[in-house]
Scaffold this motif. Structure first.
Motif, mmCIF file in Angstrom:
data_model
loop_
_atom_site.group_PDB
_atom_site.id
_atom_site.type_symbol
_atom_site.label_atom_id
_atom_site.label_comp_id
_atom_site.label_asym_id
_atom_site.label_seq_id
_atom_site.Cartn_x
_atom_site.Cartn_y
_atom_site.Cartn_z
ATOM 1 N N ARG A 100 88.735 -8.756 -57.338
ATOM 2 C CA ARG A 100 87.825 -9.840 -57.652
ATOM 3 C C ARG A 100 88.459 -11.212 -58.005
ATOM 4 N N GLN A 101 89.445 -11.186 -58.264
ATOM 5 C CA GLN A 101 90.249 -12.497 -58.563
ATOM 6 C C GLN A 101 90.406 -13.096 -57.196
ATOM 7 N N LEU A 102 90.716 -12.179 -56.262
ATOM 8 C CA LEU A 102 91.124 -12.767 -54.900
ATOM 9 C C LEU A 102 89.860 -13.619 -54.081
ATOM 10 N N GLY A 103 88.774 -13.042 -54.463
ATOM 11 C CA GLY A 103 87.493 -13.783 -54.103
ATOM 12 C C GLY A 103 87.297 -13.021 -52.723
ATOM 13 N N ASP A 104 86.661 -13.863 -51.718
ATOM 14 C CA ASP A 104 86.254 -13.328 -50.310
ATOM 15 C C ASP A 104 87.603 -12.668 -49.849
ATOM 16 N N ALA A 105 88.764 -13.216 -49.948
ATOM 17 C CA ALA A 105 89.893 -12.433 -49.235
ATOM 18 C C ALA A 105 90.042 -11.014 -49.890
ATOM 19 N N GLY A 106 89.862 -10.849 -50.925
ATOM 20 C CA GLY A 106 89.814 -9.375 -51.598
ATOM 21 C C GLY A 106 89.144 -8.628 -50.864
ATOM 22 N N ALA A 107 88.075 -8.668 -50.337
ATOM 23 C CA ALA A 107 87.299 -7.910 -49.369
ATOM 24 C C ALA A 107 88.161 -7.104 -48.203
ATOM 25 N N ALA A 108 89.129 -7.707 -48.033
ATOM 26 C CA ALA A 108 90.032 -6.964 -47.060
ATOM 27 C C ALA A 108 90.999 -6.008 -47.839
ATOM 28 N N LEU A 109 90.933 -5.753 -48.966
ATOM 29 C CA LEU A 109 91.792 -4.812 -49.831
ATOM 30 C C LEU A 109 90.803 -3.512 -50.233
ATOM 31 N N GLU A 110 91.581 -2.362 -50.406
ATOM 32 C CA GLU A 110 90.898 -1.328 -50.814
ATOM 33 C C GLU A 110 91.708 -0.723 -51.934
ATOM 34 N N LEU A 111 91.147 -0.308 -53.141
ATOM 35 C CA LEU A 111 91.757 0.478 -54.085
ATOM 36 C C LEU A 111 91.565 1.942 -54.094
ATOM 37 N N ARG A 112 92.521 2.836 -53.729
ATOM 38 C CA ARG A 112 92.136 4.294 -53.362
ATOM 39 C C ARG A 112 92.871 5.138 -54.237
ATOM 40 N N ARG A 113 92.020 5.884 -54.759
ATOM 41 C CA ARG A 113 92.322 7.032 -55.919
ATOM 42 C C ARG A 113 92.941 8.144 -54.886
ATOM 43 N N LEU A 114 94.036 8.658 -55.440
ATOM 44 C CA LEU A 114 94.711 9.707 -54.600
ATOM 45 C C LEU A 114 94.595 11.048 -55.338
ATOM 46 N N PRO A 115 94.165 12.248 -54.839
ATOM 47 C CA PRO A 115 93.737 13.408 -55.623
ATOM 48 C C PRO A 115 95.290 14.118 -56.228
ATOM 49 N N ASP A 116 96.398 13.746 -55.191
ATOM 50 C CA ASP A 116 97.680 14.371 -55.805
ATOM 51 C C ASP A 116 98.645 13.381 -56.693
ATOM 52 N N ALA A 117 97.899 12.029 -56.929
ATOM 53 C CA ALA A 117 98.675 11.126 -57.645
ATOM 54 C C ALA A 117 99.156 11.938 -59.233
ATOM 55 N N PRO A 118 100.287 11.479 -59.644
ATOM 56 C CA PRO A 118 100.784 11.996 -61.051
ATOM 57 C C PRO A 118 99.650 11.756 -61.923
ATOM 58 N N PRO A 119 99.330 12.531 -63.074
ATOM 59 C CA PRO A 119 98.391 11.936 -63.989
ATOM 60 C C PRO A 119 98.855 10.709 -64.748
ATOM 61 N N GLY A 120 97.667 10.246 -65.183
ATOM 62 C CA GLY A 120 97.917 9.181 -66.271
ATOM 63 C C GLY A 120 98.729 9.297 -67.425
ATOM 64 N N GLU A 121 99.430 8.543 -68.264
ATOM 65 C CA GLU A 121 100.162 8.700 -69.226
ATOM 66 C C GLU A 121 99.976 7.831 -70.142
ATOM 67 N N GLY A 122 100.310 7.712 -71.495
ATOM 68 C CA GLY A 122 100.253 7.055 -72.598
ATOM 69 C C GLY A 122 101.056 5.727 -72.626
ATOM 70 N N ARG A 123 100.586 4.840 -73.124
ATOM 71 C CA ARG A 123 101.270 3.444 -73.167
ATOM 72 C C ARG A 123 101.544 3.068 -74.822
ATOM 73 N N PHE A 124 102.698 2.940 -75.134
ATOM 74 C CA PHE A 124 103.085 3.031 -76.519
ATOM 75 C C PHE A 124 103.762 1.549 -77.076
ATOM 76 N N PHE A 125 103.595 1.431 -78.499
ATOM 77 C CA PHE A 125 104.531 0.148 -78.840
ATOM 78 C C PHE A 125 105.942 0.765 -78.463
ATOM 79 N N PHE A 126 107.049 -0.348 -77.946
ATOM 80 C CA PHE A 126 108.426 0.151 -77.874
ATOM 81 C C PHE A 126 109.054 -1.068 -78.698
ATOM 82 N N CYS A 127 109.877 -0.574 -79.511
ATOM 83 C CA CYS A 127 110.371 -1.483 -80.474
ATOM 84 C C CYS A 127 111.822 -1.690 -80.459
ATOM 85 N N SER A 128 112.471 -2.584 -80.983
ATOM 86 C CA SER A 128 113.698 -2.731 -81.199
ATOM 87 C C SER A 128 114.187 -1.809 -82.412
ATOM 88 N N LYS A 129 115.511 -1.418 -82.172
ATOM 89 C CA LYS A 129 116.211 -0.625 -83.338
ATOM 90 C C LYS A 129 116.115 -1.424 -84.730
#
Length: 249
Positions: free
Chosen positions: A199-228
């Motif tokens: 959407r941010q690319l405006g009219d030019a973005g119409a040339a792009l496609e975001l494709r879901r792939l059925p065999d893509a690895p599953p999503g994972e959690g995003r965490f706080f990663f902190c210093s020791k």
């Protein structure tokens, strides 16, 4: 030689610097983030977005004041693993290497969906509908983020595959443009970020496609990663706040 800086400007800069120092002194830890709408964006002293808003809710419930600092992911990891001060990065995947270098929150602040493939609709990969077909062909070129993890399973598939990987330190929109301009065949984004970029690319973005792939690895959690250097009591407060449903909007 006299300074060319106007006295009022010097006063203003000194005031801003003093204010920033006061906020840093009042903070319990540094919180690193990156502007990546709709994942996270800064509004004054708060973060918004599907990752930013829940994170701020957790920290507020934990009673932890933070000094927000924007930095690319690779720099965030470098600063965290120096262990020079109490500091956390927001929304990072858990990896075995980082486990040795810092501390993770017990629970994820956000559960990410699987990675989707961004391609040109008329590009080389227009007829490819399997993740394995993308990463296992040496004819394919993917542009990915430098110093960034896409999740343990996705990282492993990329490492074991034969596709050519270009690692770029550029922001997300630049990688989308690289695909748009034919500099790479594809890149990876979660669905919400990829759609926002198109959407941010405006009219030019119409040339792009975001494709879901059925065999893509599953999503994972995003965490706080902190210093020791982050005290265990603060990590415990974060974990307890995350365990409470009232902490999550």
């Amino acid at each position: 030689m006299k300074s060319s800086v106007h006295p009022f400007r010097r006063l203003l800069l000194a005031s801003l610097a003093a204010g920033a120092a006061a906020r840093a002194d009042a903070a319990d830890l540094v919180l690193y983030y990156e502007e990546r709408p709709p994942l996270m964006s800064r509004q004054d002293q708060q973060l918004t977005g599907v990752q930013g808003a829940p994170a701020m809710a957790v920290l507020q419930r934990a009673g932890i004041a933070v000094d927000l600092r924007e930095a690319p992911v690779a720099r965030q990891v470098a600063m965290i693993t120096r262990n020079a001060e109490p500091a956390c990065a927001l929304g990072l995947y858990r990896t075995a290497e980082r486990e040795k270098l810092g501390k993770y929150s017990r629970l994820p602040v956000y559960s990410s969906p699987p990675q989707s493939l961004m391609i040109r609709k008329d590009g080389r990969l227009r007829d490819v509908h399997r993740f394995a077909g993308v990463v296992q062909s040496p004819a394919n070129t993917l542009v990915l983020r430098l110093g960034y993890s896409y999740g343990a399973e996705t990282d492993r598939a990329l490492t074991e595959g034969s596709a050519k990987i270009i690692r770029s330190s550029d922001h997300s929109l630049a990688r989308a443009r690289a695909v748009l301009l034919g500099m790479a065949d594809a890149t990876l984004f979660t669905e919400e970020e990829g759609e926002a970029l198109i959407r941010q690319l405006g009219d030019a973005g119409a040339a792009l496609e975001l494709r879901r792939l059925p065999d893509a690895p599953p999503g994972e959690g995003r965490f706080f990663f902190c210093s020791k250097a982050t005290p265990d009591r603060q990590m415990k407060a974060i974990d307890e706040a995350m365990a409470s449903p009232r902490a999550m909007p």
